[in-house]
Write a protein that holds these residues in place. Structure first.
Motif, PDB file in Angstrom:
ATOM      1  N   LYS A 109      61.139  48.864  32.004  1.00  0.00           N
ATOM      2  CA  LYS A 109      61.721  47.579  31.647  1.00  0.00           C
ATOM      3  C   LYS A 109      60.900  46.407  32.170  1.00  0.00           C
ATOM      4  N   GLN A 110      59.954  46.683  33.050  1.00  0.00           N
ATOM      5  CA  GLN A 110      59.119  45.625  33.603  1.00  0.00           C
ATOM      6  C   GLN A 110      57.824  46.225  34.120  1.00  0.00           C
ATOM      7  N   PRO A 111      56.814  45.404  34.335  1.00  0.00           N
ATOM      8  CA  PRO A 111      55.558  45.921  34.895  1.00  0.00           C
ATOM      9  C   PRO A 111      55.798  46.465  36.299  1.00  0.00           C
ATOM     10  N   CYS A 112      55.021  47.444  36.697  1.00  0.00           N
ATOM     11  CA  CYS A 112      55.172  47.985  38.049  1.00  0.00           C
ATOM     12  C   CYS A 112      54.795  46.914  39.073  1.00  0.00           C
ATOM     13  N   ALA A 113      55.122  47.143  40.305  1.00  0.00           N
ATOM     14  CA  ALA A 113      54.949  46.143  41.364  1.00  0.00           C
ATOM     15  C   ALA A 113      53.509  45.675  41.519  1.00  0.00           C
ATOM     16  N   ASN A 114      52.544  46.543  41.254  1.00  0.00           N
ATOM     17  CA  ASN A 114      51.140  46.132  41.403  1.00  0.00           C
ATOM     18  C   ASN A 114      50.353  46.288  40.108  1.00  0.00           C
ATOM     19  N   CYS A 115      50.994  45.907  39.006  1.00  0.00           N
ATOM     20  CA  CYS A 115      50.356  45.925  37.691  1.00  0.00           C
ATOM     21  C   CYS A 115      49.236  44.887  37.647  1.00  0.00           C
ATOM     22  N   PRO A 116      48.067  45.242  37.122  1.00  0.00           N
ATOM     23  CA  PRO A 116      46.972  44.268  37.055  1.00  0.00           C
ATOM     24  C   PRO A 116      47.254  43.082  36.135  1.00  0.00           C
ATOM     25  N   PHE A 117      48.281  43.165  35.299  1.00  0.00           N
ATOM     26  CA  PHE A 117      48.616  42.053  34.413  1.00  0.00           C
ATOM     27  C   PHE A 117      49.577  41.053  35.044  1.00  0.00           C
ATOM     28  N   ARG A 118      50.094  41.368  36.231  1.00  0.00           N
ATOM     29  CA  ARG A 118      50.994  40.442  36.934  1.00  0.00           C
ATOM     30  C   ARG A 118      50.187  39.395  37.682  1.00  0.00           C
ATOM     31  N   LYS A 119      50.580  38.139  37.527  1.00  0.00           N
ATOM     32  CA  LYS A 119      49.889  37.042  38.196  1.00  0.00           C
ATOM     33  C   LYS A 119      49.972  37.132  39.714  1.00  0.00           C
ATOM     34  N   SER A 120      51.043  37.637  40.234  1.00  0.00           N
ATOM     35  CA  SER A 120      51.282  37.616  41.676  1.00  0.00           C
ATOM     36  C   SER A 120      50.509  38.694  42.430  1.00  0.00           C
ATOM     37  N   ILE A 121      49.761  39.509  41.725  1.00  0.00           N
ATOM     38  CA  ILE A 121      49.057  40.626  42.354  1.00  0.00           C
ATOM     39  C   ILE A 121      47.580  40.284  42.507  1.00  0.00           C
ATOM     40  N   ALA A 122      47.076  40.503  43.701  1.00  0.00           N
ATOM     41  CA  ALA A 122      45.637  40.331  43.933  1.00  0.00           C
ATOM     42  C   ALA A 122      44.961  41.635  43.527  1.00  0.00           C
ATOM     43  N   TYR A 123      44.510  41.681  42.308  1.00  0.00           N
ATOM     44  CA  TYR A 123      43.929  42.905  41.748  1.00  0.00           C
ATOM     45  C   TYR A 123      42.457  42.651  41.474  1.00  0.00           C
ATOM     46  N   ALA A 124      41.596  43.500  41.973  1.00  0.00           N
ATOM     47  CA  ALA A 124      40.159  43.294  41.793  1.00  0.00           C
ATOM     48  C   ALA A 124      39.585  44.333  40.837  1.00  0.00           C
ATOM     49  N   LEU A 125      39.125  43.858  39.709  1.00  0.00           N
ATOM     50  CA  LEU A 125      38.441  44.702  38.736  1.00  0.00           C
ATOM     51  C   LEU A 125      37.049  44.129  38.539  1.00  0.00           C
ATOM     52  N   SER A 126      36.118  44.999  38.234  1.00  0.00           N
ATOM     53  CA  SER A 126      34.806  44.471  37.877  1.00  0.00           C
ATOM     54  C   SER A 126      34.968  43.698  36.570  1.00  0.00           C
ATOM     55  N   PRO A 127      34.121  42.708  36.334  1.00  0.00           N
ATOM     56  CA  PRO A 127      34.205  41.985  35.055  1.00  0.00           C
ATOM     57  C   PRO A 127      34.103  42.925  33.860  1.00  0.00           C
ATOM     58  N   GLU A 128      33.273  43.961  33.976  1.00  0.00           N
ATOM     59  CA  GLU A 128      33.118  44.927  32.877  1.00  0.00           C
ATOM     60  C   GLU A 128      34.423  45.675  32.626  1.00  0.00           C
ATOM     61  N   LYS A 129      35.094  46.107  33.709  1.00  0.00           N
ATOM     62  CA  LYS A 129      36.351  46.844  33.564  1.00  0.00           C
ATOM     63  C   LYS A 129      37.423  45.936  32.955  1.00  0.00           C
ATOM     64  N   ALA A 130      37.499  44.698  33.411  1.00  0.00           N
ATOM     65  CA  ALA A 130      38.478  43.758  32.860  1.00  0.00           C
ATOM     66  C   ALA A 130      38.235  43.545  31.362  1.00  0.00           C
ATOM     67  N   HIS A 131      36.973  43.372  30.967  1.00  0.00           N
ATOM     68  CA  HIS A 131      36.637  43.214  29.544  1.00  0.00           C
ATOM     69  C   HIS A 131      36.958  44.485  28.770  1.00  0.00           C
ATOM     70  N   ASP A 132      36.683  45.649  29.358  1.00  0.00           N
ATOM     71  CA  ASP A 132      36.990  46.925  28.696  1.00  0.00           C
ATOM     72  C   ASP A 132      38.481  47.063  28.424  1.00  0.00           C
ATOM     73  N   ILE A 133      39.296  46.654  29.386  1.00  0.00           N
ATOM     74  CA  ILE A 133      40.751  46.728  29.210  1.00  0.00           C
ATOM     75  C   ILE A 133      41.185  45.841  28.050  1.00  0.00           C
ATOM     76  N   LEU A 134      40.697  44.607  28.023  1.00  0.00           N
ATOM     77  CA  LEU A 134      41.065  43.699  26.935  1.00  0.00           C
ATOM     78  C   LEU A 134      40.557  44.205  25.594  1.00  0.00           C
ATOM     79  N   GLN A 135      39.351  44.752  25.588  1.00  0.00           N
ATOM     80  CA  GLN A 135      38.796  45.321  24.356  1.00  0.00           C
ATOM     81  C   GLN A 135      39.676  46.470  23.868  1.00  0.00           C
ATOM     82  N   ALA A 136      40.120  47.314  24.768  1.00  0.00           N
ATOM     83  CA  ALA A 136      40.945  48.464  24.389  1.00  0.00           C
ATOM     84  C   ALA A 136      42.275  48.024  23.790  1.00  0.00           C
ATOM     85  N   ILE A 137      42.978  47.142  24.485  1.00  0.00           N
ATOM     86  CA  ILE A 137      44.327  46.798  24.011  1.00  0.00           C
ATOM     87  C   ILE A 137      44.309  45.920  22.768  1.00  0.00           C
ATOM     88  N   THR A 138      43.175  45.306  22.466  1.00  0.00           N
ATOM     89  CA  THR A 138      43.089  44.518  21.235  1.00  0.00           C
ATOM     90  C   THR A 138      42.447  45.303  20.098  1.00  0.00           C
TER      91      THR A 138
END
Length: 113
Positions: A2-31
């Protein structure tokens, strides 16, 4: 789900560190009709990349992110449409007040190191 998990990388309140490549890969995948699974439901026992299993669930943070950023919302992704059809989640479950990123730029800026 019903909601994102507590440490979901899409939540603003979470300090989540992804490489720029990984972040782009995620967006590429979901789009581009790829599934994106909740990291808590992926098996990381053999690899840091993880392995999706039959128990893996779609990432609800990604569902909300798509609803906020893409025309057609989560229905724009075929794998998330399958999630709707299979009742893995329902559109009525979406709690739009969840603090998830509101744009691709914001996501890339905040999660990339």
């Amino acid at each position: 789900m019903k909601q994102p998990c507590a440490n979901c990388p899409f939540r603003k309140s979470i300090a989540y560190a992804l490489s720029p490549e990984k972040a782009h890969d995620i967006l590429q995948a979901i789009t581009h009709d790829k599934a994106f699974h909740c990291h808590k439901t992926v098996d990381y026992s053999e690899s840091h990349e993880g392995r999706v299993t039959v128990e893996s669930k779609l990432c609800f943070g990604a569902v909300l992110f798509l609803e906020n950023t893409v025309r057609g919302g989560c229905r724009s992704n075929v794998m998330f449409r399958f999630g709707l059809i299979s009742k893995e989640f329902e559109l009525n479950d979406l709690r739009k007040e969840e603090s998830v990123y509101q744009s691709f730029e914001e996501f890339l800026e905040e999660v990339s190191y």
